[in-house]
Design an enzyme around this catalytic site. Structure first.
Site, PDB file in Angstrom:
ATOM      1  N   SER A  10       0.849  -1.195   0.000  1.00 34.59           N
ATOM      2  CA  SER A  10       0.000   0.000   0.000  1.00 34.59           C
ATOM      3  C   SER A  10       0.878   1.236   0.000  1.00 34.59           C
ATOM      4  CB  SER A  10      -0.896   0.030   1.237  1.00 34.59           C
ATOM      5  OG  SER A  10      -1.441   1.337   1.376  1.00 34.59           O
ATOM      6  N   HIS A  35      -1.154  -1.313  -4.363  1.00 33.39           N
ATOM      7  CA  HIS A  35      -2.418  -1.036  -3.660  1.00 33.39           C
ATOM      8  C   HIS A  35      -2.507   0.464  -3.375  1.00 33.39           C
ATOM      9  CE1 HIS A  35      -5.852  -2.280  -1.122  1.00 33.39           C
ATOM     10  NE2 HIS A  35      -5.466  -1.324  -0.293  1.00 33.39           N
ATOM     11  N   ASP A  37      -4.703   3.382  -1.707  1.00 35.92           N
ATOM     12  CA  ASP A  37      -5.762   3.656  -0.738  1.00 35.92           C
ATOM     13  C   ASP A  37      -6.297   5.065  -0.943  1.00 35.92           C
ATOM     14  OD1 ASP A  37      -6.049   1.317   0.931  1.00 35.92           O
ATOM     15  OD2 ASP A  37      -3.973   1.665   1.533  1.00 35.92           O
ATOM     16  N   HIS A  68      -8.292   0.866  -3.967  1.00 31.14           N
ATOM     17  CA  HIS A  68      -9.233   0.650  -2.859  1.00 31.14           C
ATOM     18  C   HIS A  68      -9.903   1.989  -2.558  1.00 31.14           C
ATOM     19  CE1 HIS A  68      -9.529  -0.476   1.732  1.00 31.14           C
ATOM     20  NE2 HIS A  68     -10.713  -0.323   1.169  1.00 31.14           N
ATOM     21  N   MET A  70     -12.168   4.315  -0.652  1.00 29.81           N
ATOM     22  CA  MET A  70     -12.870   4.584   0.613  1.00 29.81           C
ATOM     23  C   MET A  70     -13.542   5.931   0.435  1.00 29.81           C
ATOM     24  SD  MET A  70      -9.851   3.063   3.032  1.00 29.81           S
ATOM     25  CE  MET A  70      -8.664   3.065   1.678  1.00 29.81           C
ATOM     26  N   MET A 139     -11.029  -6.236   5.485  1.00 30.10           N
ATOM     27  CA  MET A 139     -10.269  -5.253   6.270  1.00 30.10           C
ATOM     28  C   MET A 139      -9.982  -5.852   7.644  1.00 30.10           C
ATOM     29  SD  MET A 139      -9.901  -2.426   4.440  1.00 30.10           S
ATOM     30  CE  MET A 139      -9.066  -1.610   5.781  1.00 30.10           C
ATOM     31  N   PHE A 145      -6.351   4.665   8.219  1.00 28.62           N
ATOM     32  CA  PHE A 145      -4.960   4.932   8.565  1.00 28.62           C
ATOM     33  C   PHE A 145      -4.102   3.681   8.409  1.00 28.62           C
ATOM     34  CE2 PHE A 145      -7.729   7.676  11.005  1.00 28.62           C
ATOM     35  CZ  PHE A 145      -7.238   8.934  10.652  1.00 28.62           C
ATOM     36  N   GLY A 199       1.210  -2.015   4.133  1.00 29.14           N
ATOM     37  CA  GLY A 199       1.720  -0.655   4.032  1.00 29.14           C
ATOM     38  C   GLY A 199       3.020  -0.547   4.792  1.00 29.14           C
TER      39      GLY A 199
HETATM   40  C1  DX5 Z   1      -6.327   1.347   5.697  1.00 29.14           C
HETATM   41  C2  DX5 Z   1      -5.788   0.959   4.335  1.00 29.14           C
HETATM   42  C3  DX5 Z   1      -4.669  -0.025   4.379  1.00 29.14           C
HETATM   43  C4  DX5 Z   1      -3.473   0.438   5.131  1.00 29.14           C
HETATM   44  C5  DX5 Z   1      -2.582  -0.706   5.448  1.00 29.14           C
HETATM   45  O1  DX5 Z   1      -7.440   2.158   5.507  1.00 29.14           O
HETATM   46  O2  DX5 Z   1      -6.817   0.399   3.550  1.00 29.14           O
HETATM   47  O3  DX5 Z   1      -4.307  -0.415   3.068  1.00 29.14           O
HETATM   48  O4  DX5 Z   1      -2.754   1.379   4.420  1.00 29.14           O
HETATM   49  O5  DX5 Z   1      -1.515  -0.208   6.171  1.00 29.14           O
HETATM   50  P1  DX5 Z   1      -0.737  -1.096   7.232  1.00 29.14           P
HETATM   51  O6  DX5 Z   1      -0.198  -2.264   6.489  1.00 29.14           O
HETATM   52  O7  DX5 Z   1       0.306  -0.180   7.751  1.00 29.14           O
HETATM   53  O8  DX5 Z   1      -1.759  -1.515   8.267  1.00 29.14           O
HETATM   54 ZN    ZN Z   2      -6.437  -0.564   1.442  1.00 26.39          ZN
END
Ligand code: DX5
Ligand code: ZN
Length: 221
Positions: A10, A35, A37, A68, A70, A139, A145, A199
């Site tokens: 991510s 990925h 976000d 993705h 949101m 998720m 975050f 991420g």
């Molecule tokens: C959260 C995102 C994730 C996030 C993952 O809203 O959808 O993709 O960036 O980050 P880590 O791997 O740091 O939890």
């Molecule tokens: Zn994501």
């Protein structure tokens, strides 16, 4: 049976001051998907990339762009992300009143469609449209975050979806997103996940560490 596991770093955890170079570096390090976000400060309490940013970094990698969204409402902006170069477009069921219509819109635009389930959203929310999907995203944190702790209570949802996907016999990705690292990855893979979003764990340590970071996640399989 060993399932092949793909890694989807991510870019939320990348250095935004040099995002293009970061995408090139994570591609070269072996990312399967990129990925992206996308957050709107409405559906989730954070604001990230728009279609112009996706279009700009699209030039930096030929890997699958796993976008993705949101965003709510999501329907009006779908064509912009497709135009920008998204390969897989994933939406949340809460992001509009007609999930089936949203998925058909993504497919009519010629892209792969995914549905993302928040930790508090049941598997049932996706079952009526599962046969139309290319990807289901579970998720394992609440969206908004990076760097949050993995929520283990989602593991039974992954297992339930693995059963449903296998029963359909279609090549639907089962992706997990949030708090994935070399410690949590084996748990989600054992439950049936085959795409790992990461991420913090993918981008930690800077570009020199990316290949090793990805290899460690893959080794969890
Ligand atoms: C959260 C995102 C994730 C996030 C993952 O809203 O959808 O993709 O960036 O980050 P880590 O791997 O740091 O939890
Ligand atoms: Zn994501």
């Amino acid at each position: 049976m060993a399932r092949s596991v793909r890694v989807a770093p991510s870019i939320l955890a990348a250095d935004f001051a040099k995002l293009g170079e970061e995408v090139e570096a994570i591609d070269a390090a072996g990312a399967d998907y990129i990925h992206v976000d996308v957050m709107d400060n409405h559906f989730v309490p954070n604001l990230t990339f728009g279609p112009q940013m996706v279009k700009a970094i699209r030039r930096c990698s030929e890997r699958t762009f796993d976008v993705h969204l949101m965003i709510a409402p999501v329907d009006p902006i779908l064509p912009d992300f497709v135009e920008a170069g998204a390969d897989i477009v994933t939406v949340h069921p809460e992001a509009g009143p007609h999930l089936h219509r949203t998925i058909q819109a993504i497919k009519d635009l010629g892209r792969k469609a995914g549905v993302a389930l928040n930790p508090g959203t049941p598997v049932d929310a996706v079952l009526p449209v599962l046969q139309d999907l290319d990807l289901v995203l579970v998720m394992s944190v609440n969206p908004g975050f990076g760097g949050q702790a993995f929520i283990p209570e989602v593991l039974p949802k992954i297992a339930a979806l693995r059963e449903k996907i296998d029963a359909l016999g279609k090549p639907i990705d089962l992706e997990v997103d949030g708090g994935i690292n070399p410690e949590t990855a084996p748990q989600v893979i054992a439950a049936g996940a085959d795409v790992l979003v990461a991420g913090s764990a993918a981008f930690k340590g800077g570009p020199a560490a990316y290949a090793d970071n990805i290899a460690r996640l893959r080794a969890a399989a």
